[in-house]
Design a protein around this motif. Structure first.
Motif, PDB file in Angstrom:
ATOM      1  N   UNK A  58      29.808  49.321  45.319  1.00  0.00           N
ATOM      2  CA  UNK A  58      29.590  48.249  44.421  1.00  0.00           C
ATOM      3  C   UNK A  58      28.204  47.596  44.511  1.00  0.00           C
ATOM      4  N   UNK A  59      27.592  47.465  43.164  1.00  0.00           N
ATOM      5  CA  UNK A  59      26.381  46.813  43.417  1.00  0.00           C
ATOM      6  C   UNK A  59      26.431  45.645  42.311  1.00  0.00           C
ATOM      7  N   UNK A  60      25.269  44.735  42.373  1.00  0.00           N
ATOM      8  CA  UNK A  60      25.103  43.594  41.230  1.00  0.00           C
ATOM      9  C   UNK A  60      24.957  44.216  39.930  1.00  0.00           C
ATOM     10  N   UNK A  61      24.117  45.418  39.880  1.00  0.00           N
ATOM     11  CA  UNK A  61      24.149  46.167  38.702  1.00  0.00           C
ATOM     12  C   UNK A  61      24.231  47.754  38.755  1.00  0.00           C
ATOM     13  N   UNK A  62      24.632  48.310  37.598  1.00  0.00           N
ATOM     14  CA  UNK A  62      24.970  49.739  37.994  1.00  0.00           C
ATOM     15  C   UNK A  62      23.895  50.449  38.443  1.00  0.00           C
ATOM     16  N   UNK A  63      24.014  51.126  39.530  1.00  0.00           N
ATOM     17  CA  UNK A  63      22.993  51.874  40.409  1.00  0.00           C
ATOM     18  C   UNK A  63      23.364  53.103  40.697  1.00  0.00           C
ATOM     19  N   UNK A  64      22.222  54.109  40.324  1.00  0.00           N
ATOM     20  CA  UNK A  64      22.532  55.421  40.225  1.00  0.00           C
ATOM     21  C   UNK A  64      21.831  56.090  41.543  1.00  0.00           C
TER      22      UNK A  64
END
Length: 269
Positions: A58-64
Motif C-alpha cells: 500500500x502507498x499514498x499513490x499508485x506505485x509501480x
C-alpha cells in the motif's frame, strides 16, 4: 493472442507452499496448489508479462515497480529459516511499468516509481507455483492506502488496454482475511466466510457491470463483511481486477476450504 482474462487469486498464508504440513491443512492447500499449477500451465506460453496487484503493498499513490531484477521481500514472520532464503528470480519490466504509468496519467492518476522494492509474498508465493521457471517479466502495482473501492475500480479501468497487449493482470489477495477467524477453527468463522463468499460470488457473477461495481463499492453492506475483512487490503485487489474486466462477466474460478474457511478465486473474461 486476443484479449486476456483478468484474475483474482487467493495467495494463502505466508510461505505455505514450502511448509511441510502446509499450515496444518495439506488437503486444502493441496487443492490450491493444484489450481495455481494448472493456472500457470494455461498461460505460460501465451503471455508477454504479468502485472500483479497484491494485498501486501500500500502507498499514498499508485506505485509501480521499476526495478529490472526485483529481489524477494520476505514479508512474513515466525516461519522456518529456510523460508527466508527462497529464490524466484523473475525479471522486472521497466518498459511495462512506464506503459502503465502513462495509462494512469491518461486517466488523471498521479503515480510514483519504486526501483528497490522486491516481490512480496502475495506475488512470489503463488507465482512460484504457477510459473516456476521465473522467466516471464513481472511488475507489481501497489494499492492506494485509502483502500477506497471506487478508486481502485477506476484504477483497474485504466489498465484494461493491457489485456490486448499480452499482459496477464492478477489481483492477489483473499476472499476472506480475518487472521483471528482462520486461527480459531470455529464454526462461527466458517459460517461467516461462507455467507460472505456466497454474496461475493453472486456479485462477481452479475451480468450487469454497473450493478456489479456498485455492489463491490458497497461491500461493507454484505453479510458478514467486517467479520470476513476487518480491513479490506486483501479484498482491494479484486476491485482493481473488476475495473480491468470492463464489461466482461465474472465467474468463480476457484472454490475451496483453507483451515475450514471458505475461499474463492475469480476470473473475468
Amino acid at each position: 493472442m486476443g484479449k486476456l482474462p483478468v484474475y483474482f487469486i487467493p495467495h494463502g498464508g505466508g510461505p505455505w507452499h514450502v511448509i511441510k504440513n502446509a499450515m496444518g491443512d495439506p488437503i486444502g492447500y493441496g487443492q490450491l496448489r493444484e489450481y495455481l499449477k494448472n493456472f500457470g500451465e494455461q498461460y505460460s506460453q501465451k503471455i508477454n508479462a504479468i502485472l500483479v496487484v497484491s494485498g501486501h503493498w500500500e502507498e499514498d499513490l499508485p506505485t509501480l515497480q521499476f526495478g529490472s531484477n526485483p529481489p524477494l521481500l520476505y514479508d512474513y514472520y515466525g516461519f522456518p529459516e529456510s523460508t527466508y532464503h527462497l529464490k524466484w528470480p523473475a525479471p522486472g519490466n521497466p518498459e511495462l511499468a512506464e506503459r502503465i504509468e502513462n495509462l494512469f496519467k491518461a486517466s488523471s492518476f498521479k503515480t510514483k516509481r519504486d526501483y528497490k522494492r522486491g516481490f512480496d509474498h502475495g506475488t512470489f508465493v503463488p507465482l512460484m507455483i504457477a510459473f516456476p521457471e521465473a522467466n516471464i517479466p513481472v511488475v507489481q502495482l501497489s494499492l492506494i492506502n485509502s483502500l477506497d473501492p471506487e478508486t481502485h475500480i477506476s484504477l483497474g479501468k485504466a489498465l484494461e488496454p493491457l489485456r490486448n497487449e499480452g499482459v496477464l493482470i492478477i489481483g492477489s489477495g483473499m476472499s476472506y482475511h480475518n487472521m483471528r477467524g482462520f486461527m480459531s477453527e470455529s464454526s462461527s468463522a466458517a459460517g461467516s466466510s461462507t455467507q460472505f463468499d456466497d454474496w461475493l460470488t453472486q456479485t462477481v457473477e452479475i451480468n450487469d457491470t454497473k450493478k456489479r461495481n456498485e455492489m463491490l463499492i458497497n461491500w461493507k453492506n454484505a453479510p458478514k463483511a467486517r467479520e470476513s475483512h476487518p480491513r479490506s487490503e486483501h479484498l482491494a485487489p479484486l476491485f482493481v481486477v473488476a475495473g480491468a474486466a470492463g464489461s466482461d462477466k465474472g465467474s468463480r474460478d476457484y472454490s475451496g476450504l483453507l483451515m475450514g474457511i471458505k475461499v474463492s478465486g475469480y476470473k473475468f473474461g
